[in-house]
Enzyme design. Structure first.
Site, PDB file in Angstrom:
ATOM      1  CG  ASP A  66     -72.940 -65.620  30.056  1.00  0.00           C
ATOM      2  OD1 ASP A  66     -72.998 -66.580  30.091  1.00  0.00           O
ATOM      3  OD2 ASP A  66     -71.697 -65.168  30.167  1.00  0.00           O
ATOM      4  CE1 TYR A 153     -71.684 -64.232  21.868  1.00  0.00           C
ATOM      5  CE2 TYR A 153     -69.645 -65.736  21.101  1.00  0.00           C
ATOM      6  CZ  TYR A 153     -71.119 -65.443  21.564  1.00  0.00           C
ATOM      7  OH  TYR A 153     -71.682 -66.667  22.328  1.00  0.00           O
TER       8      TYR A 153
END
Length: 308
Positions: A66, A153
């Site tokens: 994103d 992540y």
């Protein structure tokens, strides 16, 4: 966000698949995927590739990120004609992979958005927000997206004023309330495994929201900053930020630990579905099968699950 199908080698097998690893600061970009009129990581890199090969070269990526999300271990692939690969050496005894790594970095730097290009203060110390980490010929059957076993992540949080370092504010969340990592880990535990994460993502039309969450844990680093690790076979759109955002409500005591599991099983979003800010989120690593023979099989199985 534009959807793009992964590049697939031609039926005659005439193309070479090239793996390219990148790291990038997502701050100057409107996410990974190409968007008309906006600076994106993919758009910047593909502009560099087009300058090199005098044609559009499409990148297939392990995981779209994103706007504002960073990466240390992003993996992509492209398909080149053998003549294009050989020409990278320009008739000299230079490894085409090394030549592409060097030349792609130079061309990518030419297409950085103005706010990113301004970071290059000294010519001797170019501070590019996109770094070409490695280039190599990929094994047969490799697909940057579908061959991946998992993506990992990290997300760092400073939840006390003494931990708030202004030099790292671009990659660390400054949280106003102290968080209890025991509550965080207790709430995260029931979400592990193969589950439907519809309550924690933005579903895409016709796509599945079932994912295997392999790690979701919180621990204090040596400096006291809280680090979240989130690992799954793949992620739905906004899934990591939604998981972190919901977990923060548990860590601060606003919700009990069992609330995360209840939300998961409800399979619906509500007014408390808040995304954590994007800037501390970093794609750290993408892992692939060690055995080259398993790459094509993994890609085939994953493609069957992911595509409608």
């Amino acid at each position: 966000m534009n959807e793009q199908m992964p590049a697939i080698p031609s039926a005659d097998g005439g193309h070479l698949r090239v793996r390219i690893d990148f790291a990038y600061d997502g701050g100057p970009f409107s996410g990974w995927a190409v968007q008309p009129g906006l600076p994106t990581v993919q758009g910047t890199i593909e502009s560099g590739l087009e300058l090199l090969f005098r044609r559009h070269v499409r990148l297939t990526v392990a995981g779209r990120t994103d706007a504002g999300v960073h990466a240390r271990g992003q993996v992509t692939h492209i398909d080149l004609d053998p003549a294009e690969w050989s020409a990278l050496s320009r008739g000299r005894e230079i490894d085409p992979a090394a030549a592409l790594k060097r030349r792609l970095q130079a061309t990518v730097n030419r297409y950085l958005p103005p706010n990113a290009a301004a970071r290059t203060v000294y010519a001797a110390n170019p501070a590019s927000p996109i770094v070409v980490r490695a280039v190599s010929l990929a094994p047969a059957g490799f697909d940057a997206r579908f061959s991946a076993l998992w993506r990992r992540y990290s997300y760092r949080i400073a939840d006390r004023s003494e931990l708030q370092d202004p030099l790292s504010r671009g990659t660390v969340l400054w949280h106003s309330e102290e968080l209890d990592e025991r509550l965080l880990n207790s709430g995260a535990q029931p979400l592990l495994g193969l589950q439907d994460f519809r309550a924690f993502c933005k579903p895409r039309p016709g796509a599945t929201t079932v994912r295997e969450l392999q790690r979701f844990e919180f621990e204090r680093e040596v400096d006291g900053v809280l680090r979240a690790t989130v690992q799954a076979d793949a992620f739905c759109h906004n899934m990591v930020r939604a998981l972190i955002g919901s977990a923060l409500r548990v860590g601060s005591g606003e919700e009990p630990p069992e609330w995360l599991g209840e939300r998961l099983h409800s399979r619906r979003k509500d007014a408390r579905s808040v995304l954590a800010p994007a800037h501390p989120l970093v794609l750290e690593e993408v892992r692939y099968p060690d055995d080259a023979a398993e790459l094509a099989l993994r890609a085939e199985l994953t493609r069957a699950r992911r595509e409608p």
